[in-house]
Design a protein around this motif. Structure first.
Motif, PDB file in Angstrom:
ATOM      1  N   TRP A   1     -13.265  42.444 -21.954  1.00 36.14           N
ATOM      2  CA  TRP A   1     -11.919  43.081 -21.879  1.00 36.14           C
ATOM      3  C   TRP A   1     -12.042  44.233 -20.727  1.00 36.14           C
ATOM      4  O   TRP A   1     -13.009  45.010 -20.768  1.00 36.14           O
ATOM      5  CB  TRP A   1     -11.282  43.528 -22.821  1.00 36.14           C
TER       6      TRP A   1
ATOM      7  N   GLY B   1      -8.616  37.384 -13.892  1.00 37.22           N
ATOM      8  CA  GLY B   1      -8.572  37.192 -15.023  1.00 37.22           C
ATOM      9  C   GLY B   1      -7.120  37.124 -15.585  1.00 37.22           C
ATOM     10  O   GLY B   1      -6.112  37.170 -14.841  1.00 37.22           O
ATOM     11  N   HIS B   2      -6.896  37.065 -16.882  1.00 32.44           N
ATOM     12  CA  HIS B   2      -5.575  36.822 -17.458  1.00 32.44           C
ATOM     13  C   HIS B   2      -5.240  38.117 -18.485  1.00 32.44           C
ATOM     14  O   HIS B   2      -5.992  38.716 -18.864  1.00 32.44           O
ATOM     15  CB  HIS B   2      -5.637  35.768 -18.513  1.00 32.44           C
ATOM     16  N   LEU B   3      -3.828  38.528 -18.070  1.00 30.60           N
ATOM     17  CA  LEU B   3      -3.455  39.682 -18.862  1.00 30.60           C
ATOM     18  C   LEU B   3      -3.390  39.323 -20.477  1.00 30.60           C
ATOM     19  O   LEU B   3      -3.074  38.458 -20.660  1.00 30.60           O
ATOM     20  CB  LEU B   3      -1.820  40.066 -18.305  1.00 30.60           C
TER      21      LEU B   3
ATOM     22  N   CYS C   1       3.918  45.599 -10.716  1.00 30.61           N
ATOM     23  CA  CYS C   1       3.281  45.029 -11.906  1.00 30.61           C
ATOM     24  C   CYS C   1       4.245  44.680 -12.998  1.00 30.61           C
ATOM     25  O   CYS C   1       4.035  43.603 -13.875  1.00 30.61           O
ATOM     26  CB  CYS C   1       1.939  45.668 -12.046  1.00 30.61           C
TER      27      CYS C   1
ATOM     28  N   LYS D   1      -2.320  35.158 -14.660  1.00 26.94           N
ATOM     29  CA  LYS D   1      -3.546  35.312 -13.930  1.00 26.94           C
ATOM     30  C   LYS D   1      -3.263  36.159 -12.840  1.00 26.94           C
ATOM     31  O   LYS D   1      -2.565  35.996 -11.928  1.00 26.94           O
ATOM     32  CB  LYS D   1      -4.093  33.798 -13.577  1.00 26.94           C
TER      33      LYS D   1
ATOM     34  N   THR E   1     -11.740  38.622 -18.832  1.00 26.63           N
ATOM     35  CA  THR E   1     -12.420  37.688 -17.935  1.00 26.63           C
ATOM     36  C   THR E   1     -13.653  36.930 -18.897  1.00 26.63           C
ATOM     37  O   THR E   1     -13.980  37.369 -19.861  1.00 26.63           O
ATOM     38  CB  THR E   1     -13.292  38.607 -17.033  1.00 26.63           C
TER      39      THR E   1
ATOM     40  N   ILE F   1      -7.270  43.153 -18.892  1.00 24.50           N
ATOM     41  CA  ILE F   1      -7.560  41.929 -18.344  1.00 24.50           C
ATOM     42  C   ILE F   1      -8.481  41.273 -18.823  1.00 24.50           C
ATOM     43  O   ILE F   1      -9.585  42.043 -19.282  1.00 24.50           O
ATOM     44  CB  ILE F   1      -7.606  42.145 -16.850  1.00 24.50           C
TER      45      ILE F   1
END
Length: 164
Positions: A54, A12-14, A67, A76, A36, A34
């Motif tokens: 989320w 997923g994307h932050l 991170c 991503k 999705t 994250i």
């Protein structure tokens, strides 16, 4: 064997920057959400529907520092870990609950710059794999050892039952 499994894999994307919390003993925790997506076409209206979920992600110690250094909102990422449920008393006195993914492995798939330029190919120097160890050490950014090794050919004359 206990007969149970607690394993989560997400791509997923932050949704926000990595938030760090440092402890007196030198340890640290990084937290970030994250997103999705799941999409389908509504048969009645023909409209495309996208549902976003989320997930609260938690990384520890060296992995958290990596991170924080390399991830930013919109990037991503692949994360792997286990679900952990927590409960606490809110300021209003009500019991609150949350579910988190305690990360044991992660890989950077793209950066925000790559997403904006639509290159579609992740940069090779942003891949990071880390396996959870008792002291929570993480690998430095770069291709994983598995990617660096050439494929091994099977020994000549080895008989297997594969049709190809």
């Amino acid at each position: 064997m206990s007969g149970t499994l607690n394993k989560v894999m997400l791509i997923g994307h932050l949704g926000d920057e990595v938030k760090m919390h440092y402890f007196e003993g030198g340890g640290c925790i990084g937290r970030f959400p994250i997103a999705t997506n799941d999409s389908y076409t509504n048969k009645q209206t023909g409209e495309r529907v996208v549902n976003t979920d989320w997930h609260n992600i938690v990384v520890r110690n060296k992995a958290a520092e990596i991170c924080e250094k390399y991830l930013s909102k919109g990037d991503k990422v692949y994360v792997e870990g286990r679900l952990k449920n927590r409960q606490w008393q809110g300021e209003d006195g009500n019991t609150r609950y949350s579910t988190e993914v305690q990360v044991t492995d992660f890989t950077f798939l793209s950066t925000k710059k790559e997403s904006q330029s639509n290159t579609g190919t992740p940069a090779s120097n942003t891949n990071t794999n880390t396996n959870a160890t008792p002291n929570h050490q993480a690998a430095q950014p770069g291709p994983s050892q598995q990617q660096q090794q050439a494929p091994q050919a099977s020994p000549a004359g080895e008989d297997d039952d594969l049709p190809f």
